[in-house]
Design an enzyme around this catalytic site. Structure first.
Site, short mmCIF file in Angstrom:
data_model
loop_
_atom_site.label_atom_id
_atom_site.label_comp_id
_atom_site.label_asym_id
_atom_site.label_seq_id
_atom_site.Cartn_x
_atom_site.Cartn_y
_atom_site.Cartn_z
N HIS A 10 -5.00 -4.83 17.87
CA HIS A 10 -4.41 -5.65 16.82
C HIS A 10 -2.99 -5.17 16.54
O HIS A 10 -2.61 -4.06 16.91
CB HIS A 10 -5.18 -5.50 15.50
N TYR A 38 -9.77 -0.94 10.38
CA TYR A 38 -9.47 -0.49 11.74
C TYR A 38 -9.97 0.94 11.93
O TYR A 38 -9.97 1.73 10.99
CB TYR A 38 -7.96 -0.50 12.00
N HIS A 114 -6.88 -9.17 19.90
CA HIS A 114 -7.56 -10.01 18.92
C HIS A 114 -7.46 -11.49 19.30
O HIS A 114 -8.43 -12.24 19.21
CB HIS A 114 -6.95 -9.75 17.54
N LYS A 122 -4.69 -16.90 15.98
CA LYS A 122 -3.47 -16.12 15.78
C LYS A 122 -3.07 -15.44 17.08
O LYS A 122 -3.87 -15.32 18.00
CB LYS A 122 -3.62 -15.11 14.65
N CYS A 124 -2.02 -12.27 17.39
CA CYS A 124 -2.24 -10.83 17.29
C CYS A 124 -2.98 -10.32 18.54
O CYS A 124 -3.99 -10.91 18.91
CB CYS A 124 -3.06 -10.55 16.03
#
Length: 146
Positions: A10, A38, A114, A122, A124
């Site tokens: 990420h 995380y 991700h 997204k 990411c």
């Protein structure tokens, strides 16, 4: 012991010209989830912080947290706020070494960004992790992620 199928990369989605130290990440996640989501965080200088024990389920990839390790690098937005791979050379080196180290404990885990998970819209972490770390991937037995 948790069965780990995925190592998910990420970005913090913060501007590369504005610091977002590990203390800010922890405070943000503490407010949002009640704990840090995380497992690892890598700051611009390449420093790696373990922010959650690997045996604890994280909060970083909906539907995939149970069987994954989440790594986040500081950045992901350029100075204008546009999604961009802003990793510094130090972050790239640290990320490579961290993933290699995790693969010792979780040799069958796939490495994905991700954005590579089904249903994620997204961008990411702003690069394709499965391609960048292709040499560390286990042989694919099928197209299922987990």
């Amino acid at each position: 012991m948790r069965k780990i199928h995925l190592i998910i990369v990420h970005c913090s989605a913060t501007r590369c010209n504005k610091p977002f130290p590990v203390t800010s990440l922890i405070a943000c996640h503490q407010e949002r989830f009640g704990f840090t989501g995380y497992h690892y965080y890598i700051t611009r200088d390449g420093q790696v912080y373990q922010t959650r024990h690997e045996q604890l389920v994280g909060a970083h990839a909906k539907h995939y947290n149970e069987h994954s390790i989440g790594i986040c690098y500081e950045g992901g937005l350029n100075e204008k706020g546009e999604e961009t791979d802003t990793r510094t050379p130090e972050q790239k080196t640290s990320l490579w070494h961290l993933i290699r180290s995790l693969k010792v404990d979780y040799p069958d885990a796939y490495i994905l960004g991700h954005c590579e998970l089904p249903g994620v819209t997204k961008s990411c972490p702003c690069f394709i992790a499965s391609e960048e770390y292709a040499t560390l991937q286990p042989p694919r037995q099928n197209d299922l992620l987990i």
